[in-house]
Scaffold this motif. Structure first.
Motif, PDB file in Angstrom:
ATOM      1  N   ASP A 118      35.227  49.833  44.007  1.00 22.79           N
ATOM      2  CA  ASP A 118      36.039  50.614  43.080  1.00 22.79           C
ATOM      3  C   ASP A 118      35.532  50.542  41.646  1.00 22.79           C
ATOM      4  O   ASP A 118      36.248  50.854  40.721  1.00 22.79           O
ATOM      5  N   THR A 252      46.747  39.106  49.687  1.00 21.70           N
ATOM      6  CA  THR A 252      47.003  40.454  49.164  1.00 21.70           C
ATOM      7  C   THR A 252      46.090  40.724  47.965  1.00 21.70           C
ATOM      8  O   THR A 252      46.479  41.370  47.006  1.00 21.70           O
ATOM      9  N   THR A 255      40.586  42.675  48.813  1.00 21.32           N
ATOM     10  CA  THR A 255      40.188  43.012  50.183  1.00 21.32           C
ATOM     11  C   THR A 255      41.389  43.517  50.974  1.00 21.32           C
ATOM     12  O   THR A 255      41.320  44.559  51.647  1.00 21.32           O
ATOM     13  N   ARG A 275      51.594  36.066  48.533  1.00 21.36           N
ATOM     14  CA  ARG A 275      51.917  34.980  47.610  1.00 21.36           C
ATOM     15  C   ARG A 275      51.977  35.539  46.181  1.00 21.36           C
ATOM     16  O   ARG A 275      52.873  35.237  45.422  1.00 21.36           O
ATOM     17  N   THR A 276      50.976  36.362  45.846  1.00 26.31           N
ATOM     18  CA  THR A 276      50.969  37.014  44.525  1.00 26.31           C
ATOM     19  C   THR A 276      50.558  38.470  44.729  1.00 26.31           C
ATOM     20  O   THR A 276      49.514  38.735  45.341  1.00 26.31           O
ATOM     21  N   LYS A 391      43.467  38.720  37.370  1.00 23.51           N
ATOM     22  CA  LYS A 391      42.977  38.808  38.751  1.00 23.51           C
ATOM     23  C   LYS A 391      42.141  40.067  38.838  1.00 23.51           C
ATOM     24  O   LYS A 391      42.171  40.900  37.941  1.00 23.51           O
ATOM     25  N   TYR A 560      40.976  32.502  41.614  1.00 23.60           N
ATOM     26  CA  TYR A 560      39.633  31.944  41.439  1.00 23.60           C
ATOM     27  C   TYR A 560      39.044  32.239  40.055  1.00 23.60           C
ATOM     28  O   TYR A 560      38.060  31.641  39.658  1.00 23.60           O
TER      29      TYR A 560
HETATM   30  P1  NDP Z   1      40.953  36.904  46.739  1.00 26.27           P
HETATM   31  O1  NDP Z   1      40.530  35.524  46.473  1.00 26.27           O
HETATM   32  O2  NDP Z   1      41.009  37.855  45.624  1.00 26.27           O
HETATM   33  O3  NDP Z   1      42.373  36.935  47.440  1.00 26.27           O
HETATM   34  C1  NDP Z   1      42.799  35.958  48.341  1.00 26.27           C
HETATM   35  C2  NDP Z   1      44.235  36.231  48.685  1.00 26.27           C
HETATM   36  O4  NDP Z   1      44.699  35.246  49.609  1.00 26.27           O
HETATM   37  C3  NDP Z   1      45.154  36.148  47.474  1.00 26.27           C
HETATM   38  O5  NDP Z   1      46.078  37.195  47.541  1.00 26.27           O
HETATM   39  C4  NDP Z   1      45.816  34.787  47.657  1.00 26.27           C
HETATM   40  O6  NDP Z   1      47.050  34.665  47.013  1.00 26.27           O
HETATM   41  C5  NDP Z   1      45.972  34.796  49.168  1.00 26.27           C
HETATM   42  N1  NDP Z   1      46.299  33.492  49.735  1.00 26.27           N
HETATM   43  C6  NDP Z   1      45.553  32.375  49.713  1.00 26.27           C
HETATM   44  N2  NDP Z   1      46.205  31.368  50.319  1.00 26.27           N
HETATM   45  C7  NDP Z   1      47.377  31.869  50.733  1.00 26.27           C
HETATM   46  C8  NDP Z   1      48.483  31.323  51.416  1.00 26.27           C
HETATM   47  N3  NDP Z   1      48.522  30.026  51.774  1.00 26.27           N
HETATM   48  N4  NDP Z   1      49.525  32.131  51.713  1.00 26.27           N
HETATM   49  C9  NDP Z   1      49.517  33.418  51.343  1.00 26.27           C
HETATM   50  N5  NDP Z   1      48.501  33.991  50.679  1.00 26.27           N
HETATM   51  C10 NDP Z   1      47.444  33.223  50.380  1.00 26.27           C
HETATM   52  O7  NDP Z   1      39.977  37.452  47.906  1.00 26.27           O
HETATM   53  P2  NDP Z   1      39.546  38.957  48.261  1.00 26.27           P
HETATM   54  O8  NDP Z   1      38.689  38.876  49.452  1.00 26.27           O
HETATM   55  O9  NDP Z   1      40.720  39.844  48.289  1.00 26.27           O
HETATM   56  O10 NDP Z   1      38.674  39.397  47.027  1.00 26.27           O
HETATM   57  C11 NDP Z   1      37.609  38.579  46.569  1.00 26.27           C
HETATM   58  C12 NDP Z   1      36.780  39.325  45.554  1.00 26.27           C
HETATM   59  O11 NDP Z   1      35.903  40.212  46.226  1.00 26.27           O
HETATM   60  C13 NDP Z   1      37.534  40.208  44.588  1.00 26.27           C
HETATM   61  O12 NDP Z   1      38.083  39.482  43.548  1.00 26.27           O
HETATM   62  C14 NDP Z   1      36.443  41.151  44.137  1.00 26.27           C
HETATM   63  O13 NDP Z   1      35.637  40.557  43.180  1.00 26.27           O
HETATM   64  C15 NDP Z   1      35.659  41.342  45.424  1.00 26.27           C
HETATM   65  N6  NDP Z   1      36.123  42.565  46.098  1.00 26.27           N
HETATM   66  C16 NDP Z   1      35.828  43.767  45.534  1.00 26.27           C
HETATM   67  C17 NDP Z   1      36.259  44.926  46.099  1.00 26.27           C
HETATM   68  C18 NDP Z   1      35.968  46.210  45.457  1.00 26.27           C
HETATM   69  O14 NDP Z   1      34.984  46.436  44.838  1.00 26.27           O
HETATM   70  N7  NDP Z   1      36.876  47.097  45.593  1.00 26.27           N
HETATM   71  C19 NDP Z   1      37.044  44.941  47.335  1.00 26.27           C
HETATM   72  C20 NDP Z   1      37.260  43.624  47.875  1.00 26.27           C
HETATM   73  C21 NDP Z   1      36.832  42.486  47.263  1.00 26.27           C
HETATM   74  P3  NDP Z   1      47.109  34.232  45.447  1.00 26.27           P
HETATM   75  O15 NDP Z   1      46.759  35.451  44.665  1.00 26.27           O
HETATM   76  O16 NDP Z   1      48.498  33.783  45.264  1.00 26.27           O
HETATM   77  O17 NDP Z   1      46.123  33.123  45.254  1.00 26.27           O
END
Ligand code: NDP
Length: 603
Positions: A118, A252, A255, A275-276, A391, A560
């Motif tokens: 995106d 959420t 990805t 969670r968020t 985020k 992160y």
């Molecule tokens: P993220 O690290 O962004 O998201 C992980 C998710 O898991 C968060 O919502 C987190 O919640 C949740 N989570 C972790 N532990 C728990 C738990 N115990 N219970 C419930 N929820 C939990 O990973 P993504 O793979 O989504 O994205 C990683 C990165 O990859 C992005 O930041 C981006 O840089 C890249 N990306 C880019 C895209 C694009 O170009 N469109 C598309 C996809 C990814 P919490 O927020 O509370 O920690």
């Protein structure tokens, strides 16, 4: 409500004090004692979560013990760009080494339904002018990006000497021959004069350390290894084998935002464990207009990339060429700053206005949830309460709509996340949700030990490991070269640049590396490495600049980006250059223009 609040932002009026307080409460709720260690590494009993589900023909080959001029580790955009810039510099003997079965890096691994970029494709896809390729749409989908990686590799003959399905197990400098010896899981002990490492910033998927995770008996996989054999369908969706399945997705983030609409459309029942919430702004994809393409003058892509990068770094440009959700906060800032009389604003005043602009943007994003999601309670739960760049901002036009489907349940956990996993269910809010399949959209390792993420140790001069050299924090010149590790170049890591348009940073660094290698060759130097003094000076700058970013990150919801809510506890040395990518790129260019390889020792 104060005057500034009405900020006349074509959005709902807001009270900054109320928002600040709300952001703080939501953040505090989420900060955990265990920080980054809440996650589980994919290894040992979880090793199956990292197996390659896409490889068609496992390779068989004899171990290699030969020698090459340059060995590039990683076949994603970083490795490819290093290959291209080295080819441009006249380097003929380049061996690429990659653990996957093809080029593409993150776009090889991330094939989950809906995967797409995106960042506008015209600035994200490297080398569009050089390859003569025009992306089909404004935002490219994963297969198109994967294919573009292959196009680059073909055009620059990087398939000529490539070892796929090969993972490095050790890099060792042999001073007696002044070569790197590269050991791999295929028994190789190949030698290279120069090694370029581009392992990727988000290359190791991670799992949540939820109690009971190992007991789950249903089907489970991580989004970076999507199991289409189980779900049916492909990256476009149509996951037909899920029509009789109850699916749970944990996470959420960016990805999940992309794959949830497809899971929602196909699964018998979908539970999204939140969670968020992500901030999900308008995507507004559209086909590329061929008439617009005809108007592009040579050099357009670099200009567009720079324009975008300056704007998302908070700089000023007279024109916003990309003009999308990424640059929206900037447009808002200009709008507010003009009203304040933009001339002569102090940095503090500018920061205050930037916060206001951010509030306005986030209010619009929250307002969008109300417009799309019919159930009031669900809509409230989907609203993000933090600053937009705390985020990864998300952009999607079907994600929110998915929660209007009768088969989709948002399991909102008020910042606590999933409590437990059993043989057949996910427990959240004390309630049990029976599922047949669990999808972990829980992201990638960040901030863990460097050699854990690379998967191998690096031994430099005198057998000293990089773990030892970095025991008190990363040390480097420009985040690229390390004293004691001659002829080794790191791309995309700590102490380098960071920008939302990640390939842009990789290209700037690849250009830099190609320059240094070319200089080493033309000056007939056997080894090149930074001096301790140059490294110390750079580390000093990194630490200094890290303080600027810390204030912003400290107030952010955990993730992160901010060491799970504790940026002050992260080693400042291990951050990227806090002065921003515009400044960082300038530093690299100015250093090359100076032409004296300042801070490098050549032998
Ligand atoms: P993220 O690290 O962004 O998201 C992980 C998710 O898991 C968060 O919502 C987190 O919640 C949740 N989570 C972790 N532990 C728990 C738990 N115990 N219970 C419930 N929820 C939990 O990973 P993504 O793979 O989504 O994205 C990683 C990165 O990859 C992005 O930041 C981006 O840089 C890249 N990306 C880019 C895209 C694009 O170009 N469109 C598309 C996809 C990814 P919490 O927020 O509370 O920690």
């Amino acid at each position: 409500m104060t005057d500034t609040t009405t900020a006349d932002t074509e959005t709902r009026a807001f009270d900054p004090d109320v928002l600040r307080e709300k952001y703080r409460r939501e953040r505090d709720k989420r900060v955990r004692e265990d920080g980054n260690s809440q996650y589980v590494r994919i290894a040992d009993r979880f090793a199956q979560f990292s197996e390659d589900p896409y490889v068609e023909t496992p390779i068989q080959r004899a171990p290699l013990t030969d020698e090459v001029e340059v060995l590039v580790i990683g076949g994603g955009f970083g490795g490819l760009l290093a290959g291209v810039r080295l080819r441009n510099a006249g380097v003929k003997q380049i061996r690429m080494l990659e653990s996957a079965a093809d080029f593409g890096g993150t776009w090889y691994w991330n094939r989950y339904p809906g995967a797409a970029c995106d960042i506008e494709s015209y600035v994200y896809l490297p080398l569009l002018e050089e390859t003569g390729y025009t992306p089909i749409e404004r935002y490219a989908r994963a297969p198109e990006i994967f294919e573009h990686s292959r196009r680059i590799a073909r055009q620059y003959n990087l398939y000529d000497d490539v070892c796929f399905q090969t993972s490095v197990t050790e890099l060792r400098w042999d001073d007696s021959i002044e070569r790197w010896v590269v050991h791999t899981n295929r028994g190789d002990a190949m030698k290279a004069r120069f090694v370029v490492m581009s392992n990727g910033p988000l290359n190791s998927p991670k799992l949540p350390g939820i109690p009971g995770i190992e007991t789950f008996k249903g089907h489970a996989f991580h989004t970076a290894r999507w199991d289409y054999a189980f779900t049916g369908g492909d990256v476009r969706g149509n996951l037909d084998r899920l029509s009789n399945k109850r699916v749970g997705v944990i996470g959420t983030g960016a990805t999940a935002v992309q794959c949830v609409p497809h899971l929602g459309a196909s699964a018998k029942a979908l539970y999204v464990f939140q969670r968020t919430p992500s901030a999900v702004n308008v995507r507004g994809d559209r086909p590329t207009d061929p008439e617009w393409v005809k108007t592009l003058a040579p050099g357009w892509q670099k200009r567009r990339m720079e324009n975008f990068n300056i704007l998302v770094s908070g700089g000023y440009q007279a024109e916003d060429l990309v003009s999308d959700g990424w640059t929206e906060a900037f447009r808002e800032l200009v709008h507010i700053a003009r009203k304040e009389g933009a001339e002569g604003l102090s940095p503090d005043k500018l920061a205050e206005l930037a916060e206001l602009a951010d509030f306005a943007t986030m209010e619009r994003i929250r307002g969008r949830v109300d417009q799309v999601v019919r159930d009031h309670e669900v809509a409230e739960a989907l609203k993000p309460w933090y600053r937009q760049f705390c985020k990864r901002p998300c952009f999607h036009d079907e994600y929110l709509e998915t929660f209007n489907r009768p088969n989709v349940t948002l399991v909102e956990t008020n910042g606590h996340g999933v409590e437990r996993i059993t043989e057949s269910a996910v427990i959240a809010n004390g309630q049990s949700f029976e599922v047949d399949c669990l999808v972990y959209a829980t992201g990638f390792e960040v901030g863990t030990k460097f050699t854990q993420r690379t998967g191998y140790e690096i031994y430099g001069r005198d057998g000293r490991s990089i773990t030892e050299a970095w025991a008190n924090g990363v040390r480097s010149l420009h985040g690229i070269m390390v004293n004691g590790f001659p002829n080794l170049y790191l791309l995309g890591g700590a102490q380098g640049g960071f920008t939302a348009n990640y390939p842009h940073n990789l290209d700037e660094q690849a250009t830099h590396v190609a320059y240094v290698i070319d200089q080493a060759q033309s000056r007939q130097a056997c080894t090149v490495e930074p001096t301790v003094e140059a490294e110390t000076a750079w580390v000093g700058q990194i630490i200094d600049k890290a303080r600027n970013a810390e204030k912003f990150l400290k107030e952010c919801t955990p993730g992160y980006y901010n060491n799970e809510g504790r940026p002050e506890e992260a080693n400042r040395q291990n951050t990227t250059y806090g002065g921003g990518s515009v400044e960082y790129f300038y530093i690299l260019t100015a250093w090359r223009d100076q032409g004296d390889l300042a801070g490098l020792a050549l032998k």
